[in-house]
Write an enzyme that holds these catalytic residues in place. Structure first.
Site, PDB file in Angstrom:
ATOM      1  N   GLU A 139      32.062  52.298  37.810  1.00 17.08           N
ATOM      2  CA  GLU A 139      32.904  53.125  37.533  1.00 17.08           C
ATOM      3  C   GLU A 139      33.744  52.338  39.121  1.00 17.08           C
ATOM      4  O   GLU A 139      32.871  51.826  40.438  1.00 17.08           O
ATOM      5  CB  GLU A 139      32.415  54.433  38.336  1.00 17.08           C
ATOM      6  N   ASN A 177      27.926  60.782  38.812  1.00 11.19           N
ATOM      7  CA  ASN A 177      27.024  62.125  39.623  1.00 11.19           C
ATOM      8  C   ASN A 177      27.258  63.372  39.918  1.00 11.19           C
ATOM      9  O   ASN A 177      26.461  64.270  40.309  1.00 11.19           O
ATOM     10  CB  ASN A 177      26.436  61.448  40.896  1.00 11.19           C
TER      11      ASN A 177
END
Length: 490
Positions: A139, A177
């Site tokens: 990411e 997440n």
């Protein structure tokens, strides 16, 4: 994580310096990485010369000043805002003006870390997943001050290192997440309601949903101290949004020190001699009664093919009120987010049996079902017998709205859609992140398109009505797609 990232960079041809606050830790890491390169060469995954050269690119150093010539500094230190801010503030006085800072934080705001810097535009998230040499996703997280060119440079660098990079905005949890929270949260809620046991929920997620691990197995592997902390972090960062509400069940495990595999106990017992519980599976039943399969949905077609192999005779009929099949008095439907009891009351069909979602009904080996309280026992056993004759192991849940795979997929898609709607990532980025970062069998938004965005919206609406909670509010992105009559990826 630091050693793994160093291994990736060295394998890609970069000279890499390793620094650790612990004495000799960097030297031990260099030795360990060189051992990994040698093992890869032994397995034929890289040549002996390449392994030797990659190992020689690694250098352990002892102080920050040794990093003065670095073009990129990646930190994987403790998850503490103050510690990361101090490290980068110290580095600013040492490295050159063109050096890029890449933080591997998994949960701390990149914007907040950069706020302590004189030049916060040089900082971005470079979030690898563990183990870094094996996991494909990275990411690239932009804080409020991150220079676009810095983010693009890191994006190109990660791709050049053989990874798949996705852009994300610095919001709580970034992509993975954040979007992954419902995979744990819905399973925990179903268990808390007593609808099914841990092993049964896990089995349905694997054998019907196509997930590599069930949610309880996965939480035990991650560690409840870690998983619960991330959930709490995201929940607090979103100002106690009910969508991210932590579970009392997991709180109890953390309080008890039952962290999962690492401690020997979690949802399952990993101590020597312990026996893992098996999924609840219905005893064999006789599929008594005339069988009719309705419509041409994926489940109907899979049921037809499976029944043909079973030798049972059946007839086909056009779609009727959404039912998939009937046998004797029993009417079988795919769950739409209502309980079987409510659906039976709403429709006037007392003998309602609901079937859970599957990634691929032709390949699924297990299905969860729920039965309306109004349903006659003979109708229930006939419906279970029909699914068993079609080759499915059947797990009967108490009558919980949405069952497990359907409500989980709906909530994963909803959270991914909200992330896109809020500019955190693109539709493609959300799906790539969840497939590569946590090995989901399909990206949540692609899965929503497969199931039907209107179906996902209906399931969420029914869950919201059943529980009366804002937790199940529908993402505006899903709403717009339904109203426009399009898929999310169109």
């Amino acid at each position: 994580m630091g050693a793994g990232i160093a291994q990736v960079a060295a394998a890609a041809g970069h000279p890499v310096k390793l620094l650790d606050a612990r004495s000799d830790a960097a030297a031990r890491a260099v030795a360990g990485i060189r051992t990994q390169f040698a093992k890869l060469a032994e397995k034929g995954k890289m040549s002996a010369d390449a392994a030797q050269a990659a190992g020689e690119r690694l250098l352990a150093v002892e102080q920050l000043s040794d990093l003065a010539d670095a073009a990129l500094v990646v930190e994987a230190i403790v998850e503490s805002l103050e510690a990361k801010q101090k490290l980068y503030a110290d580095l600013e006085a040492i490295v050159g003006p063109d050096c890029i800072f890449g933080t591997n934080t998994s949960s701390i705001s990149v914007t907040a870390i950069g706020a302590a810097l004189k030049r916060p535009e040089r900082l971005a998230g470079l979030h690898f997943f563990n183990p870094a040499p094996l996991m494909a996703l990275v990411e690239i997280v932009s804080g409020l001050a991150t220079d676009r060119e810095v983010a693009e440079t890191l994006f190109a660098t990660a791709n050049a290192w053989g990874k798949t990079a996705v852009h994300a905005k610095s919001t709580p949890g970034f992509i993975v997440n954040r979007v992954a929270r419902p995979y744990y949260a819905e399973a925990l809620r179903i268990a808390q309601e007593g609808a099914a046991g841990y092993a049964t929920i896990d089995a349905c997620c694997r054998e019907a949903g196509g997930f590599r691990m069930g949610p309880f197995e996965l939480m035990d592997m991650i560690g409840h101290d870690v998983n619960f902390a991330v959930t709490n972090s995201v929940w607090r960062a979103f100002y106690n949004d009910q969508r991210f509400l932590p579970s009392l069940i997991q709180q109890e495990l953390v309080d008890a020190g039952f962290y999962g595999r690492k401690s020997g106990r979690g949802f399952y017992d990993y101590r020597e001699g312990a026996v893992k519980p098996e999924a609840q599976t219905e005893a064999p039943q006789t599929p008594a009664g005339k069988i009719t399969v309705y419509g041409e949905s994926d489940l109907a077609e899979a049921l037809v093919e499976r029944l043909q192999h079973s030798g049972l005779s059946f007839t086909r009929a056009p779609e009727s009120d959404g039912r998939i099949a009937e046998i004797g008095l029993a009417k079988l439907y795919v769950t739409d987010g209502r309980s079987a009891t409510q659906r039976a009351a709403d429709s006037g069909v007392a003998n309602t049996v609901l079937i859970d979602l599957a990634l691929d009904y032709a390949k699924a080996t297990r299905l969860a079902v729920a039965v309306a309280e109004q349903c006659e026992p003979a109708a229930m056993t006939a419906a279970i017998g029909l699914l068993q004759a079609a080759g499915f192991a059947v797990s009967r849940f108490l009558d919980v709205p949405g069952l497990v795979v359907m409500r989980t997929v709906a909530m994963l898609a909803n959270e991914a859609a909200d992330a896109v709607n809020q500019g955190v990532c693109t539709e493609k980025g959300a799906d790539q992140a969840m497939r590569l970062g946590v090995n989901y069998p399909q990206g949540p938004l692609a899965w929503a398109d497969q199931v039907g965005v209107a179906t996902i919206r209906t399931v969420l609406a029914h869950l919201g009505a059943s529980y009366g909670e804002d937790r199940y509010r529908i993402s505006p992105l899903i709403q717009r797609a339904v109203f426009a009559g399009r898929n999310i990826h169109d």
